[in-house]
Scaffold this motif. Structure first.
Motif, PDB file in Angstrom:
ATOM      1  N   TRP A   1      -8.208  -5.456   4.915  1.00 28.98           N
ATOM      2  CA  TRP A   1      -8.126  -4.523   6.035  1.00 28.98           C
ATOM      3  C   TRP A   1      -8.129  -5.253   7.369  1.00 28.98           C
TER       4      TRP A   1
ATOM      5  N   PHE B   1      -9.825  -2.790  -2.340  1.00 30.50           N
ATOM      6  CA  PHE B   1      -9.261  -3.545  -1.225  1.00 30.50           C
ATOM      7  C   PHE B   1     -10.408  -4.213  -0.473  1.00 30.50           C
TER       8      PHE B   1
ATOM      9  N   ILE C   1       0.832  -1.203   0.000  1.00 26.00           N
ATOM     10  CA  ILE C   1       0.000   0.000   0.000  1.00 26.00           C
ATOM     11  C   ILE C   1       0.867   1.253   0.000  1.00 26.00           C
TER      12      ILE C   1
ATOM     13  N   ALA D   1      -6.411   3.855   0.180  1.00 25.98           N
ATOM     14  CA  ALA D   1      -5.502   3.011   0.961  1.00 25.98           C
ATOM     15  C   ALA D   1      -4.781   3.820   2.032  1.00 25.98           C
TER      16      ALA D   1
ATOM     17  N   ASP E   1      -9.923   2.628  -5.700  1.00 26.63           N
ATOM     18  CA  ASP E   1      -9.092   1.536  -5.212  1.00 26.63           C
ATOM     19  C   ASP E   1      -9.958   0.319  -4.914  1.00 26.63           C
TER      20      ASP E   1
END
Length: 208
Positions: free
Chosen positions: A124, A119, A88, A196, A117
């Protein structure tokens, strides 16, 4: 036997399922890839870091240096979780697991094509657990936290859970466009450019 759904399906055939997707370049060697990428009109770079030397870190650095505007999507496994923060920090725009379904890869590509982005929540969760286990030094200026409104903190926390603009809007009873405006204000206040970086700030400041 591990589940390698993406590799079993074949990444190239999966990408070309959609009429809008075309694989314009596929290389095993970084030197050949960089040389040929200059001649291609690519809008996304996908890197299988599982099979890269040095876990792909050196390759990402070189590609980002030469092609900073092209978003990068990484294919990873959970064994690389200790490196998520490094990826990241290098500016990758998305992470997807090798055990993900083919439709997840297509979704990731669509999101990156829109300029956002990608993710998934699992990223996370792993990153938060890693940072907390390392007892990250919360050296960020505390005034940054104080600048955020309660609504902005709520939105930041929902981004940390992997919620989309639409899902955050539905949860807070506001429009996705309003969520986008809040995100821009948050990014400006804490001086970050990407989702991020914004979420990494939240993790390091116990706002996730």
């Amino acid at each position: 036997m591990e589940d390698y759904a993406l590799f079993c399906s074949g990444i190239k055939p999966v990408l070309e399922q959609g009429i809008e997707n075309e694989v314009v370049l596929e290389e095993r060697l970084l030197s050949d890839f960089i040389l040929e990428l200059k001649e291609c009109n690519a809008n996304i770079i996908i890197i299988d870091v599982i099979h890269c030397s040095n876990d792909g870190l050196a390759s990402i650095k070189k590609i980002k240096r030469k092609f900073p505007r092209i978003p990068i999507l990484l294919i990873v496994n959970t064994e690389l979780s200790d490196l998520f923060q490094d990826y990241i920090s290098l500016g990758v725009n998305g992470i997807i697991f090798n055990s993900s379904k083919p439709e997840d890869l297509l979704e990731a590509v669509k999101v990156l094509q829109k300029g956002d982005d990608y993710f998934p929540p699992k990223v996370w969760v792993i990153l938060k657990n890693y940072l907390r286990s390392k007892r990250v030094d919360l050296s960020t200026d505390q005034s940054d936290k104080q600048q955020l409104t309660h609504r902005e903190v709520d939105i930041l926390r929902l981004f940390c859970k992997g919620f989309t603009y639409k899902e955050i809007g539905a949860s807070l009873n506001i429009s996705p466009r309003t969520v986008e405006t809040h995100k821009k204000n948050i990014s400006s206040k804490i001086n970050v450019k990407t989702t991020a970086e914004m979420i990494e700030f939240a993790i390091q400041n116990n706002l996730s």
